[in-house]
Design an enzyme around this catalytic site. Structure first.
Site, PDB file in Angstrom:
ATOM      1  N   THR A 135       0.870  -1.178   0.000  1.00 10.79           N
ATOM      2  CA  THR A 135       0.000   0.000   0.000  1.00 10.79           C
ATOM      3  C   THR A 135       0.907   1.228   0.000  1.00 10.79           C
ATOM      4  O   THR A 135       1.653   1.440   0.971  1.00 10.79           O
ATOM      5  CB  THR A 135      -0.887   0.031   1.259  1.00 10.79           C
ATOM      6  OG1 THR A 135      -1.643  -1.169   1.316  1.00 10.79           O
ATOM      7  CG2 THR A 135      -1.827   1.229   1.220  1.00 10.79           C
ATOM      8  N   LYS A 189      -7.796   1.523  -3.058  1.00 12.57           N
ATOM      9  CA  LYS A 189      -7.427   1.110  -1.697  1.00 12.57           C
ATOM     10  C   LYS A 189      -7.572   2.282  -0.713  1.00 12.57           C
ATOM     11  O   LYS A 189      -8.172   2.134   0.355  1.00 12.57           O
ATOM     12  CB  LYS A 189      -5.981   0.593  -1.726  1.00 12.57           C
ATOM     13  CG  LYS A 189      -5.322   0.377  -0.393  1.00 12.57           C
ATOM     14  CD  LYS A 189      -5.700  -0.922   0.237  1.00 12.57           C
ATOM     15  CE  LYS A 189      -5.101  -1.035   1.649  1.00 12.57           C
ATOM     16  NZ  LYS A 189      -5.601  -2.182   2.358  1.00 12.57           N
ATOM     17  N   LYS A 209      -1.394   4.907   8.674  1.00 19.73           N
ATOM     18  CA  LYS A 209      -0.629   5.000   7.423  1.00 19.73           C
ATOM     19  C   LYS A 209      -1.571   5.248   6.233  1.00 19.73           C
ATOM     20  O   LYS A 209      -1.351   6.149   5.424  1.00 19.73           O
ATOM     21  CB  LYS A 209       0.147   3.699   7.192  1.00 19.73           C
ATOM     22  CG  LYS A 209       0.792   3.615   5.828  1.00 19.73           C
ATOM     23  CD  LYS A 209       1.315   2.223   5.504  1.00 19.73           C
ATOM     24  CE  LYS A 209       1.668   2.150   4.034  1.00 19.73           C
ATOM     25  NZ  LYS A 209       2.169   0.846   3.627  1.00 19.73           N
TER      26      LYS A 209
HETATM   27  P1  NAD Z   1       5.746  -6.171   7.320  1.00 23.71           P
HETATM   28  O1  NAD Z   1       6.524  -5.054   7.918  1.00 23.71           O
HETATM   29  O2  NAD Z   1       5.333  -7.324   8.167  1.00 23.71           O
HETATM   30  O3  NAD Z   1       6.547  -6.768   6.052  1.00 23.71           O
HETATM   31  C1  NAD Z   1       7.342  -6.008   5.197  1.00 23.71           C
HETATM   32  C2  NAD Z   1       8.586  -6.842   4.888  1.00 23.71           C
HETATM   33  O4  NAD Z   1       9.376  -6.175   3.900  1.00 23.71           O
HETATM   34  C3  NAD Z   1       9.489  -7.038   6.120  1.00 23.71           C
HETATM   35  O5  NAD Z   1       9.668  -8.429   6.374  1.00 23.71           O
HETATM   36  C4  NAD Z   1      10.783  -6.363   5.711  1.00 23.71           C
HETATM   37  O6  NAD Z   1      11.948  -6.984   6.241  1.00 23.71           O
HETATM   38  C5  NAD Z   1      10.722  -6.496   4.198  1.00 23.71           C
HETATM   39  N1  NAD Z   1      11.659  -5.638   3.489  1.00 23.71           N
HETATM   40  C6  NAD Z   1      12.090  -4.401   3.824  1.00 23.71           C
HETATM   41  N2  NAD Z   1      12.974  -3.958   2.901  1.00 23.71           N
HETATM   42  C7  NAD Z   1      13.108  -4.939   1.970  1.00 23.71           C
HETATM   43  C8  NAD Z   1      13.872  -5.083   0.774  1.00 23.71           C
HETATM   44  N3  NAD Z   1      14.704  -4.118   0.354  1.00 23.71           N
HETATM   45  N4  NAD Z   1      13.739  -6.216   0.054  1.00 23.71           N
HETATM   46  C9  NAD Z   1      12.919  -7.208   0.465  1.00 23.71           C
HETATM   47  N5  NAD Z   1      12.168  -7.127   1.597  1.00 23.71           N
HETATM   48  C10 NAD Z   1      12.270  -6.008   2.336  1.00 23.71           C
HETATM   49  O7  NAD Z   1       4.457  -5.487   6.652  1.00 23.71           O
HETATM   50  P2  NAD Z   1       3.096  -6.206   6.195  1.00 23.71           P
HETATM   51  O8  NAD Z   1       2.099  -6.133   7.299  1.00 23.71           O
HETATM   52  O9  NAD Z   1       3.423  -7.505   5.551  1.00 23.71           O
HETATM   53  O10 NAD Z   1       2.595  -5.157   5.086  1.00 23.71           O
HETATM   54  C11 NAD Z   1       3.187  -5.088   3.801  1.00 23.71           C
HETATM   55  C12 NAD Z   1       2.393  -4.119   2.965  1.00 23.71           C
HETATM   56  O11 NAD Z   1       1.028  -4.556   2.893  1.00 23.71           O
HETATM   57  C13 NAD Z   1       2.343  -2.688   3.533  1.00 23.71           C
HETATM   58  O12 NAD Z   1       2.449  -1.771   2.480  1.00 23.71           O
HETATM   59  C14 NAD Z   1       0.982  -2.631   4.226  1.00 23.71           C
HETATM   60  O13 NAD Z   1       0.476  -1.318   4.291  1.00 23.71           O
HETATM   61  C15 NAD Z   1       0.153  -3.522   3.309  1.00 23.71           C
HETATM   62  N6  NAD Z   1      -1.020  -4.138   3.944  1.00 23.71           N
HETATM   63  C16 NAD Z   1      -0.893  -4.740   5.161  1.00 23.71           C
HETATM   64  C17 NAD Z   1      -2.014  -5.335   5.741  1.00 23.71           C
HETATM   65  C18 NAD Z   1      -1.915  -6.024   7.090  1.00 23.71           C
HETATM   66  O14 NAD Z   1      -2.977  -6.351   7.665  1.00 23.71           O
HETATM   67  N7  NAD Z   1      -0.721  -6.276   7.619  1.00 23.71           N
HETATM   68  C19 NAD Z   1      -3.252  -5.318   5.075  1.00 23.71           C
HETATM   69  C20 NAD Z   1      -3.331  -4.728   3.815  1.00 23.71           C
HETATM   70  C21 NAD Z   1      -2.202  -4.142   3.259  1.00 23.71           C
END
Ligand code: NAD
Length: 298
Positions: A95, A170, A245
């Site tokens: 997102t 979204k 966010k």
């Molecule tokens: P998270 O922080 O659990 O996961 C993000 C991952 O990206 C981490 O494991 C981090 O180490 C990794 N990362 C960072 N830099 C990197 C790189 N250079 N290369 C590869 N990996 C890298 O976050 P999440 O909850 O999984 O959310 C991910 C996305 O999904 C966000 O944009 C969030 O807004 C969106 N989202 C989350 C939810 C939810 O319920 N968690 C729901 C809808 C959308």
């Protein structure tokens, strides 16, 4: 036709189970995340974990990113776009700001690739179950090329329009959800002050003109909807940090597009303040903050 070769970057709460579902469906997945625990889990799930972002995007048909924010997406794209085979389909499921999504798409196309923004709703449970909703922006040709893979990770895949329009869907949805949760919570606290019980409030409003998904599926007070986080001390669910966010992204987009979106801006401010102390609580806990502030405590 053989299945596409996938590169997957970002194996966190969402990306981890999404990548696992692709492996489960028989896709060859090269995965990368800098965090050792995420790598370990991906290995257990059957992905081939590689030691750099570039390695995960080399010789792949599709490269999927699921990262925390737009700056990271643009930084990672700067590394990957020159390294990937021309014509690779880049799908960003993070997102991020609409403007960042458009910028990422322009850079991908300029480097000779195809691209989709494909943010999701459905949370961690939807990611694990493969029932996410994908809101997709990009050309019809890119959408057709990504559809099978998205359908493995999701229950519903909607082509919303050109690049950036998936992110638009979204943030419009989540802005509406944030606003309606604040509005509902204000009405509940007003009802409390006026002697209206939560049960009677629910009984009337759930079938009257004030009805909303926030009330009928996610009621922010315990009782009327047993599965809502209010019944579990506001454990997320959908964390306040994530709602904050998304409302921030919506507020940026309101400003950038000259929309007179005062309620959206206010919802962003309200959650921003709540997030300073309660970022880990479910976003529906905003009702507890409104109640507290209505008692004169700050
Ligand atoms: P998270 O922080 O659990 O996961 C993000 C991952 O990206 C981490 O494991 C981090 O180490 C990794 N990362 C960072 N830099 C990197 C790189 N250079 N290369 C590869 N990996 C890298 O976050 P999440 O909850 O999984 O959310 C991910 C996305 O999904 C966000 O944009 C969030 O807004 C969106 N989202 C989350 C939810 C939810 O319920 N968690 C729901 C809808 C959308």
């Amino acid at each position: 036709m053989s299945k596409e070769k996938i590169g997957f970057l970002g194996l966190g709460h969402m990306g981890g189970p999404m990548a696992a579902n692709l492996v489960e469906a028989g896709y060859d997945v090269l995965a990368f995340d800098p965090v050792p625990a995420a790598q370990e889990q991906a290995r257990k799930d059957g992905a081939t974990v590689v030691d750099s972002a570039v390695a995960a995007a080399t010789d792949r048909d599709i490269v999927i990113t699921m990262l925390p924010n737009g700056k990271l997406v643009l930084d990672v794209y700067a590394e990957l776009l020159p390294a990937a085979e021309p014509g690779t389909l880049f799908i960003d499921c993070s997102t991020i700001d609409v403007a960042d999504a458009k910028e990422a798409a322009e850079r991908a196309v300029a480097a000779g690739h195809r691209v989709l923004d494909a943010p999701v709703s459905g949370g961690v449970a939807g990611a694990a179950a493969g029932t996410l909703t994908f809101m997709v922006g990009g050309t019809a040709e890119a959408f057709a090329a990504g559809l099978d893979v998205l359908a493995v990770m999701g229950g519903k895949v909607v082509h919303c329009g050109d690049s950036g329009v998936g992110q638009a869907a979204k943030i419009c949805n989540n802005m509406l959800l944030g606003i309606s949760m604040v509005a509902l919570s204000e009405a509940i606290v007003l009802g409390e002050k006026l002697g209206l019980t939560h049960e009677k409030f629910f009984d009337v409003v759930s079938t009257a003109s004030g009805q909303s998904w926030a009330l009928t599926s996610y009621c922010p007070v315990p009782g009327p909807v047993p599965a809502s986080p209010a019944n579990n001390d506001y454990q997320p669910g959908f964390a306040t940090a994530l709602m904050t966010k998304d409302l921030g992204l919506a507020a940026n987009a309101l400003r950038a597009n000259g929309v007179d979106g005062r309620i959206g801006q206010l919802a962003a401010e309200i959650y921003n303040r709540f997030n300073q102390t309660e970022s880990g609580k479910d976003f529906s806990a905003i009702v507890t903050d409104i109640r507290k502030r209505s008692e004169g405590e700050q």
